[in-house]
Design a protein around this motif. Structure first.
Motif, mmCIF file in Angstrom:
data_model
loop_
_atom_site.group_PDB
_atom_site.id
_atom_site.type_symbol
_atom_site.label_atom_id
_atom_site.label_comp_id
_atom_site.label_asym_id
_atom_site.label_seq_id
_atom_site.Cartn_x
_atom_site.Cartn_y
_atom_site.Cartn_z
ATOM 1 N N TRP A 45 -2.308 -40.808 50.684
ATOM 2 C CA TRP A 45 -1.090 -41.647 50.466
ATOM 3 C C TRP A 45 -0.689 -41.549 49.151
ATOM 4 N N GLY A 46 0.514 -42.123 48.970
ATOM 5 C CA GLY A 46 1.052 -42.399 47.660
ATOM 6 C C GLY A 46 2.442 -42.341 47.562
ATOM 7 N N ARG A 70 3.508 -40.532 52.519
ATOM 8 C CA ARG A 70 4.367 -40.749 51.206
ATOM 9 C C ARG A 70 5.302 -41.855 51.235
ATOM 10 N N VAL A 86 1.194 -48.349 41.198
ATOM 11 C CA VAL A 86 -0.354 -48.149 40.817
ATOM 12 C C VAL A 86 -1.033 -49.505 40.244
ATOM 13 N N PHE A 116 -5.396 -41.025 46.768
ATOM 14 C CA PHE A 116 -3.901 -41.215 46.181
ATOM 15 C C PHE A 116 -3.318 -40.031 45.437
ATOM 16 N N VAL A 140 0.551 -38.479 44.032
ATOM 17 C CA VAL A 140 2.276 -38.912 43.610
ATOM 18 C C VAL A 140 2.826 -37.612 43.836
ATOM 19 N N LEU A 200 -6.358 -39.023 38.695
ATOM 20 C CA LEU A 200 -4.655 -39.238 39.173
ATOM 21 C C LEU A 200 -4.338 -37.811 39.141
#
Length: 398
Positions: free
Chosen positions: A152-153, A113, A175, A189, A191, A221
């Motif tokens: 990840w993100g 992160r 993004v 991905f 968040v 997403l």
């Protein structure tokens, strides 16, 4: 057999059953990372994962010279390890050490992160924009080099801080830049959405993801919420994920904000405090069967020095907390320093290896309709749990 009302289901059953299946689909993901590594955005680069792995591997080779040190530092010397009485835990040490060294060399970070929140702080708009662009460039480079972690993100700023616009701008810019530079949004991905103090913020954030998908032509997403305040516990419920259209992927516990919010003194801000156990159990009750993953928080400490005594003391404390999380059903946590990778993987591997053969034998005994031995009488629910534990172990140990 005599029947009086036939086999027609009651009125409304089909609708209720469909709602049940949508709300609690059950099952589990094929793989969940054992940790999330947080790196402040201004310190992140395409070399970060390799650097963390190199530092962790050097520490392990310097301070875990052999199985004896592994057994001593990580509690594999008999007694209780991983919450189960073990007579052979010491025998695990050579295999645990070998696995840790191999993991650090091959895949030191499973979930990354890039932090634009607490670990990053408040910057000028231009400075944060520049770090967003640099982070996206690094992600694209890692993707091209094959070094981007499986998950990840970014972590964006909280709406609770009063500047939702900054959080949205950072997410949008990140993004958009990744897609432009990598040609796609690489898989894995997610968040992180921190400090969710109002239930309404969740729907608002999900709507932001809707707009991003439509504009960029990407799909899937998803976000994870952080449970960092007692107010958040009040609106955790079983239909929350369903109400967000499947965008909520995980809930992460934030130990330091939570313990501060309920008034604990600084020396009691720890993952194994009973108040944190309560919060975690509320999270488990709310999200059981929904498919939303759960993650524990972190240890905010690094070795006091590079000496063997200080490094091993840090590992022992971190391992104690990781075991506490695992015993409470939280199989993921945050790692904030390269040294944590050593104790994370060592503790996770020991936890699974200590019970693996016994669990496998009990499942086989059940399938073969024979006694498992040792006076154990397994219930169907226990067998399902044993099978799930074996699948999780296979994913973690693979």
């Amino acid at each position: 057999m005599r029947v009086t009302v036939g086999d027609v289901p009651p009125a409304g059953f089909e609708e209720a059953y469909r709602a049940q299946r949508a709300r609690w689909p059950g099952g589990a993901a094929a793989w969940q990372p054992v940790h999330t590594v947080y790196v402040p955005a201004d310190r992140f680069s395409a070399a970060t994962v390799a650097d963390w792995g190199g530092e962790a591997l050097a520490l392990a080779e310097a301070h875990l010279a052999g199985p004896d040190e592994v057994a001593e530092v990580f509690g594999l010397t008999g007694g209780v390890a991983g919450g189960v009485a073990q007579g052979v835990t010491e025998e695990l040490a050579p295999g645990v050490r070998e696995r840790v060294l191999r993991k650090l060399a091959r895949e030191p970070v499973e979930d990354l992160r890039i932090d634009f929140e607490d670990g990053y702080g408040v910057r000028s708009a231009a400075e944060e924009d520049a770090h967003v662009e640099a982070a996206a460039e690094a992600v694209a480079a890692m993707r091209a080099a094959g070094t981007l972690p499986r998950r990840w993100g970014p972590r964006v700023k909280s709406f609770a801080d009063g500047d939702a616009g900054r959080a949205v701008r950072t997410l949008d810019g990140f993004v958009t830049e990744v897609v432009a530079r990598a040609g796609e949004l690489p898989p894995g991905f997610v968040v992180t959405f921190p400090k969710v103090l109002m239930a309404g913020y969740l729907g608002q954030f999900a709507a932001v993801l809707d707009r991003l998908e439509a504009r960029l032509g990407v799909a899937g997403l998803r976000f994870e919420m952080q449970v960092e305040a007692p107010q958040t516990l009040g609106f955790l419920r079983g239909d929350l994920a369903e109400s967000l259209g499947g965008r909520l992927s995980a809930a992460h516990f934030g130990v330091f904000d939570y313990t501060a919010a309920i008034g604990l003194p600084p020396h009691e801000q720890r993952l194994d405090h009973p108040a944190c156990d309560h919060a975690r159990h509320v999270m488990q009750v709310a999200f059981a069967g929904t498919g939303v993953e759960l993650s524990d928080g972190s240890l905010a400490a690094s070795p006091a020095s590079g000496s063997a005594a200080d490094v091993r003391a840090l590992w022992a404390r971190h391992a104690e907390l990781v075991r506490h999380s695992l015993r409470h059903g939280f199989h993921q946590g945050w790692d904030m320093h390269p040294s944590h990778l050593v104790s994370r993987f060592a503790t996770v591997y020991a936890f699974h290896l200590a019970t693996y053969d016994g669990y496998r034998d009990r499942v086989r005994a059940w399938e073969e309709r024979r006694a498992a031995g040792g006076g154990v009488m397994d219930e169907p629910a226990t067998v399902r749990t044993l099978a799930a534990a074996l699948r999780r172990a296979d994913a973690a140990l693979g």
